[in-house]
Scaffold this motif. Sequence first.
Motif, PDB file in Angstrom:
ATOM      1  N   VAL A 530      74.733 -21.903  37.903  1.00 48.07           N
ATOM      2  CA  VAL A 530      74.607 -22.140  39.343  1.00 48.07           C
ATOM      3  C   VAL A 530      75.801 -21.432  39.977  1.00 48.07           C
ATOM      4  O   VAL A 530      76.957 -21.722  39.632  1.00 48.07           O
ATOM      5  CB  VAL A 530      74.611 -23.641  39.681  1.00 48.07           C
ATOM      6  CG1 VAL A 530      74.515 -23.844  41.190  1.00 48.07           C
ATOM      7  CG2 VAL A 530      73.474 -24.361  38.951  1.00 48.07           C
ATOM      8  N   VAL A 531      75.516 -20.484  40.901  1.00 47.14           N
ATOM      9  CA  VAL A 531      76.592 -19.660  41.458  1.00 47.14           C
ATOM     10  C   VAL A 531      76.815 -20.009  42.920  1.00 47.14           C
ATOM     11  O   VAL A 531      75.955 -20.585  43.591  1.00 47.14           O
ATOM     12  CB  VAL A 531      76.255 -18.159  41.313  1.00 47.14           C
ATOM     13  CG1 VAL A 531      76.044 -17.789  39.851  1.00 47.14           C
ATOM     14  CG2 VAL A 531      75.000 -17.803  42.135  1.00 47.14           C
ATOM     15  N   VAL A 721      65.595 -19.199  42.899  1.00 49.15           N
ATOM     16  CA  VAL A 721      65.791 -17.872  43.508  1.00 49.15           C
ATOM     17  C   VAL A 721      65.399 -16.821  42.473  1.00 49.15           C
ATOM     18  O   VAL A 721      65.995 -16.749  41.393  1.00 49.15           O
ATOM     19  CB  VAL A 721      67.255 -17.688  43.951  1.00 49.15           C
ATOM     20  CG1 VAL A 721      67.435 -16.303  44.590  1.00 49.15           C
ATOM     21  CG2 VAL A 721      67.665 -18.794  44.910  1.00 49.15           C
ATOM     22  N   GLU A 722      64.404 -15.993  42.830  1.00 49.05           N
ATOM     23  CA  GLU A 722      63.854 -15.066  41.840  1.00 49.05           C
ATOM     24  C   GLU A 722      63.929 -13.586  42.256  1.00 49.05           C
ATOM     25  O   GLU A 722      63.676 -12.711  41.432  1.00 49.05           O
ATOM     26  CB  GLU A 722      62.401 -15.433  41.544  1.00 49.05           C
ATOM     27  CG  GLU A 722      62.270 -16.824  40.921  1.00 49.05           C
ATOM     28  CD  GLU A 722      60.832 -17.171  40.605  1.00 49.05           C
ATOM     29  OE1 GLU A 722      59.927 -16.400  41.025  1.00 49.05           O
ATOM     30  OE2 GLU A 722      60.609 -18.210  39.946  1.00 49.05           O
ATOM     31  N   ASN A 723      64.254 -13.300  43.541  1.00 46.26           N
ATOM     32  CA  ASN A 723      64.296 -11.889  43.943  1.00 46.26           C
ATOM     33  C   ASN A 723      65.361 -11.667  45.000  1.00 46.26           C
ATOM     34  O   ASN A 723      65.921 -12.606  45.573  1.00 46.26           O
ATOM     35  CB  ASN A 723      62.922 -11.423  44.427  1.00 46.26           C
ATOM     36  CG  ASN A 723      62.370 -12.313  45.535  1.00 46.26           C
ATOM     37  OD1 ASN A 723      63.024 -12.490  46.571  1.00 46.26           O
ATOM     38  ND2 ASN A 723      61.175 -12.866  45.314  1.00 46.26           N
ATOM     39  N   LYS A 724      65.582 -10.379  45.271  1.00 40.54           N
ATOM     40  CA  LYS A 724      66.628  -9.961  46.204  1.00 40.54           C
ATOM     41  C   LYS A 724      66.308 -10.393  47.636  1.00 40.54           C
ATOM     42  O   LYS A 724      67.194 -10.768  48.407  1.00 40.54           O
ATOM     43  CB  LYS A 724      66.768  -8.429  46.134  1.00 40.54           C
ATOM     44  CG  LYS A 724      67.861  -7.835  47.027  1.00 40.54           C
ATOM     45  CD  LYS A 724      69.239  -8.155  46.462  1.00 40.54           C
ATOM     46  CE  LYS A 724      70.323  -7.295  47.138  1.00 40.54           C
ATOM     47  NZ  LYS A 724      70.383  -7.377  48.588  1.00 40.54           N
ATOM     48  N   ASP A 744      70.214 -15.716  36.281  1.00 39.64           N
ATOM     49  CA  ASP A 744      70.091 -15.775  34.818  1.00 39.64           C
ATOM     50  C   ASP A 744      69.140 -16.904  34.434  1.00 39.64           C
ATOM     51  O   ASP A 744      68.971 -17.890  35.178  1.00 39.64           O
ATOM     52  CB  ASP A 744      71.452 -16.015  34.147  1.00 39.64           C
ATOM     53  CG  ASP A 744      71.567 -15.258  32.820  1.00 39.64           C
ATOM     54  OD1 ASP A 744      70.516 -14.999  32.194  1.00 39.64           O
ATOM     55  OD2 ASP A 744      72.701 -14.911  32.449  1.00 39.64           O
ATOM     56  N   LYS A 745      68.525 -16.751  33.265  1.00 38.23           N
ATOM     57  CA  LYS A 745      67.676 -17.807  32.719  1.00 38.23           C
ATOM     58  C   LYS A 745      68.562 -18.826  31.995  1.00 38.23           C
ATOM     59  O   LYS A 745      69.759 -18.579  31.754  1.00 38.23           O
ATOM     60  CB  LYS A 745      66.677 -17.204  31.745  1.00 38.23           C
ATOM     61  CG  LYS A 745      67.328 -16.558  30.532  1.00 38.23           C
ATOM     62  CD  LYS A 745      66.305 -15.928  29.619  1.00 38.23           C
ATOM     63  CE  LYS A 745      67.001 -15.274  28.404  1.00 38.23           C
ATOM     64  NZ  LYS A 745      66.033 -14.648  27.498  1.00 38.23           N
ATOM     65  N   PRO A 746      68.019 -19.990  31.583  1.00 37.76           N
ATOM     66  CA  PRO A 746      68.795 -20.937  30.769  1.00 37.76           C
ATOM     67  C   PRO A 746      69.221 -20.275  29.466  1.00 37.76           C
ATOM     68  O   PRO A 746      68.417 -19.637  28.778  1.00 37.76           O
ATOM     69  CB  PRO A 746      67.822 -22.087  30.508  1.00 37.76           C
ATOM     70  CG  PRO A 746      66.859 -22.014  31.656  1.00 37.76           C
ATOM     71  CD  PRO A 746      66.705 -20.558  31.971  1.00 37.76           C
ATOM     72  N   LEU A 747      70.481 -20.450  29.114  1.00 31.16           N
ATOM     73  CA  LEU A 747      71.063 -19.765  27.960  1.00 31.16           C
ATOM     74  C   LEU A 747      71.584 -20.767  26.936  1.00 31.16           C
ATOM     75  O   LEU A 747      72.025 -21.870  27.302  1.00 31.16           O
ATOM     76  CB  LEU A 747      72.225 -18.878  28.418  1.00 31.16           C
ATOM     77  CG  LEU A 747      71.900 -17.781  29.429  1.00 31.16           C
ATOM     78  CD1 LEU A 747      73.200 -17.173  29.956  1.00 31.16           C
ATOM     79  CD2 LEU A 747      71.030 -16.709  28.783  1.00 31.16           C
ATOM     80  N   TYR A 756      80.018 -16.276  31.030  1.00 31.22           N
ATOM     81  CA  TYR A 756      80.534 -16.819  32.296  1.00 31.22           C
ATOM     82  C   TYR A 756      81.928 -17.447  32.206  1.00 31.22           C
ATOM     83  O   TYR A 756      82.499 -17.790  33.246  1.00 31.22           O
ATOM     84  CB  TYR A 756      79.546 -17.858  32.855  1.00 31.22           C
ATOM     85  CG  TYR A 756      78.219 -17.238  33.232  1.00 31.22           C
ATOM     86  CD1 TYR A 756      78.098 -16.503  34.413  1.00 31.22           C
ATOM     87  CD2 TYR A 756      77.108 -17.351  32.406  1.00 31.22           C
ATOM     88  CE1 TYR A 756      76.889 -15.921  34.760  1.00 31.22           C
ATOM     89  CE2 TYR A 756      75.903 -16.774  32.749  1.00 31.22           C
ATOM     90  CZ  TYR A 756      75.793 -16.059  33.935  1.00 31.22           C
ATOM     91  OH  TYR A 756      74.593 -15.480  34.279  1.00 31.22           O
ATOM     92  N   LEU A 757      82.457 -17.632  31.032  1.00 37.15           N
ATOM     93  CA  LEU A 757      83.780 -18.267  30.945  1.00 37.15           C
ATOM     94  C   LEU A 757      84.832 -17.275  30.440  1.00 37.15           C
ATOM     95  O   LEU A 757      84.528 -16.364  29.672  1.00 37.15           O
ATOM     96  CB  LEU A 757      83.723 -19.483  30.010  1.00 37.15           C
ATOM     97  CG  LEU A 757      82.810 -20.624  30.454  1.00 37.15           C
ATOM     98  CD1 LEU A 757      82.949 -21.793  29.496  1.00 37.15           C
ATOM     99  CD2 LEU A 757      83.123 -21.079  31.876  1.00 37.15           C
TER     100      LEU A 757
END
Length: 757
Positions: A530-531, A721-724, A744-747, A756-757
């Motif tokens: 989540v950004v 949110v899926e597109n620009k 990003d998808k679930p990782l 991300y860290l």
Amino acid sequence: MLVFLLTAFIMLACIIYIGTRHKIKNNKLNISIVQLLSIGILTCLAYTAAIATHIEIHSEIAYIVYFSSIDWLLLTFVFYARQYTKVWAENYSAPLMTATIAFIDNISIVANLRWHHVFALKKVHFGPDDWFYGFKTTGDYYMVHLVFCYIIVALVVIIFAKKALATSGFHRNRYLAILAMLGGIVVLNVFYLFFDFPVDISIFFYAIASIYVAYYTLLYNPKAFVEYMLSTITERMECALIAFDENDSCIFANQFAKRMFSPSGDRRLLEERFRKWKDGREANSISNYSWNDIYTLNGDEYRFDIHFNKIYDRRGYYCGCYYSFYDVTGDYLAYEEEKYRSSHDSLTGALNRESFYEEVRNILDENPDTEYLMVCANVKGFKLINDMFGVDEADRLLIKAADTIRERLKPGAIFARLEADRFAVLMPKSRYTEEVFMTGMNKVSHFLNNAQYRMVILVGVYEIYDREASVISMVDGAFLAIDSIKSSFKNSIAYYGDMLRREYMSEQKIIGEFEDALSMGQFAMFLQPVVNMDGKIAMAEALVRWIHPDRGIIAPGSFIPLLEKTGYIYKLDMFIWEQAVKRLAYWASIDRDDVSISVNISVKDFYYIDLFETFTSLVEKYRVDPKRLKLEITESIFMTEKERQIDIINSLKEYGFLIEIDDFGSGYSSLNMLKEVPADILKMDMAFLSMDKNASKGRKIINTIITLAKALGMFVIIEGVENKEQLDYLSGTGADYLQGYYFDKPLPVKKFEEYYL
């Protein structure tokens, strides 16, 4: 003198017998007998000493003891008489008064040593050289003593006479015998005192008196009384008794037995019945045993427990036998009624769940060649019927449904009310027709006779292929068929087919493998970033994936709804929560405590575990700031017990956790939820921005909700949110965080930390 000593010995023997064979302590009657005999021994020995010695002073002292003991012997006799007859047993004033007089009389007698005012000694010769000391009265004091003694004797006579007159003829002899014995002693004593008899021959009879007292008080039971009691008891017993001697002749039958088998009283009928029962066998060769049988009396059937017993004498010789017939009809009916209540539904009279399952299993086992169907039914929206028409009307509806099923059942079928509005029928496949069930369903549907409400009944049919399967799985199969038509608005019948079977088997496989998979580490936490609006990582949402060793990664949609339905979801949730807290602790150790994780809470979690205790224990165990663990809830948790759930959420928020409302806008009570739930973050789906003719309205709704959330001091996350294009629009809405596949998808956790860290 030897006779007097023998008398004392006999009385001592009686005392020893009573002491060894009968309880003395706390038994007033036995105590009174022992006291009476003990004082009798003293009296006898004192008199023996008085006439045996030729020393004057010794003889005088012995006579003083003799006269004094006579007083106490009679008083003890009164005490014994009161205890034995229960006449005046609770009167304490008379015994106290007589004891006082006896004590004064004893003092007067002892004073005779000085003044000789009661008696004086004299020599009595009974041969040329043989003599002994007798006594002669010297004044009125002896007469006072004598009158007192005879008053006590009269009191004893009155007590026994009163009891003899008041008791039954069976017991009168026991009191008259002692009264006669006492009278004989008194007569002999009169001869001694008033007819100048040389010795007190009444003492000779003390031995006989002691035996009388012991026998009639402790041992005597009149034979006629015993026979009368036994006869009365057997006549009044709630059973029939018939006794036969060794020659099979009937020697006794009580009235109950005569009413059953021989109203005329002819014992030959009883003997004939006995001979038929023996069937040529000798009675002595038949073992004692019991059985149960039914007899018809006055046109009604009665159930009896019957016992046959033989009787032997002390040497082991057979001497007879008897039957006893106990009427257990009431007990049997009560047992059957209790059995019925425990196995049947109290409202409808149908079998209950447990008994139905048991009966189904028995029928399937006993009829291996018959094919069966499990047919289940329920009323759609039955709770609404309860609310609209009331519980009483709903109960009448259930009774009508049960009666309708009962009318249409044929031999070989059974039915039950499983719970509420759910019914189940087991029937042979050969006797099943849709028409029978449809006509019955239509009949029940019109029971309410209300034009504004149309009742719908759904039926599911499960054909039993695997007879070894559990009965509950058969019932579940029928209800799975009902689930496939639950959206129907008319009476319908559905069948459990291959598709439902595969779906059901798949679900059963998932449930069966779940706990082992959880313990073996097959479930893994995935994190979706989540950004913030600048695209920098702010937090992550914890999601779950099942890494199956054979089927690979199983999508959450394949098992999460099933775990929700079965209640197992709380175990999986607790596992993910702990994994999330562990990662938060690790991130803090590498100075990345700026990134938090949100976890989902299921509605079932509120009922299966203590949420406050669980979450607080986790953050305390791993020393994590509770603000870094965000708790996601949905509107569904407030569908039931809203106040309770809000109290739990409030307690978690007060502890320091941040509360997220997930899927906001998907329910019907969203605005009310904002007012009542103490949430910190509002999470909204991008479904409002779908590219259709209503897109402009969706944008306006998003703007309005974000403005409202800001006014309430809440952060806003937009997910999906899926597109620009969506990103560009959201940049100017005031949203705080974004989530979706565009970023990003679930990782897996390791990849998330790497990126991300």
